[in-house]
Design a protein around this motif. Structure first.
Motif, short mmCIF file in Angstrom:
data_model
loop_
_atom_site.label_atom_id
_atom_site.label_comp_id
_atom_site.label_asym_id
_atom_site.label_seq_id
_atom_site.Cartn_x
_atom_site.Cartn_y
_atom_site.Cartn_z
N ALA A 163 0.82 -1.21 0.00
CA ALA A 163 0.00 0.00 0.00
C ALA A 163 0.86 1.26 0.00
CB ALA A 163 -0.93 0.00 1.20
N GLU A 164 2.05 1.18 0.58
CA GLU A 164 2.93 2.34 0.61
C GLU A 164 3.52 2.56 -0.78
OE1 GLU A 164 5.93 1.72 3.53
OE2 GLU A 164 4.49 1.42 5.14
N PRO A 165 3.42 3.79 -1.30
CA PRO A 165 4.00 4.04 -2.62
C PRO A 165 5.52 3.98 -2.53
CG PRO A 165 3.23 6.08 -1.64
CD PRO A 165 2.80 4.97 -0.73
N THR A 166 6.10 3.38 -3.54
CA THR A 166 7.55 3.30 -3.57
C THR A 166 8.09 4.62 -4.08
OG1 THR A 166 7.46 2.34 -5.78
CG2 THR A 166 7.58 0.81 -3.93
N PRO A 192 10.03 7.22 -6.22
CA PRO A 192 10.47 7.11 -7.61
C PRO A 192 11.99 7.09 -7.70
CG PRO A 192 9.67 9.32 -7.16
CD PRO A 192 9.40 8.50 -5.94
#
Length: 151
Positions: free
Chosen positions: A120-123, A125
């Motif tokens: 769920a945590e955005p990686t 960029p």
């Protein structure tokens, strides 16, 4: 020559004995033995006193059942095939297996929960991609500016 072989053997044994897996296995065996004692106590002192009255309808304590016992001392057969002790070991094993199953299920549930939270945590960029996107945007802006001045 023999000394070199001995040193090589000792070095190989030391590498084997001190590997993390061997030490982890030893710790697991020790904890397992202690856990087995706890389970045996649970079976003997908590579960069986609840079940023994039901089994008393068949005679004496079920852990004392024996086939071919000729000598009985303090209500416990001293020889023969002691079926009751074997059945007690099976009950102990089933309880250990049940407890381990429940513990493993709980651990897997926690792992799945961690995996879902991690997904769920955005990686963040990749910095190289961000820099490339900024450079592309700057080139496009420069191209638009140059075209507007040519007209």
């Amino acid at each position: 020559m023999a000394r070199a072989r001995r040193n090589s053997f000792l070095r190989d044994f030391q590498e084997f004995a001190l590997k993390g897996n061997v030490v982890d296995l030893a710790v697991g065996v020790i904890i397992g033995a202690a856990f087995g004692k706890i389970v045996s106590s649970l079976v003997d002192n908590v579960i069986m006193p609840l079940i023994n009255p039901v089994l008393a309808a068949f005679g004496n304590d079920w852990r004392n059942w024996a086939i071919g016992a000729t000598e009985i001392k303090d209500g416990i057969p001293q020889n023969g095939i002691r079926i009751g002790l074997f059945l007690g070991s099976i009950v102990d094993f089933l309880i250990v297996a049940l407890v381990l199953f429940i513990a493993i299920q709980a651990i897997q549930k926690l792992k799945r929960k961690e995996e879902v939270e991690a997904a769920a945590e955005p990686t963040p960029p990749d910095p190289a991609i961000v820099a490339q996107e900024r450079l592309t945007a700057a080139i496009e802006q420069l191209d638009l500016t140059m075209r507007s001045r040519q007209v």
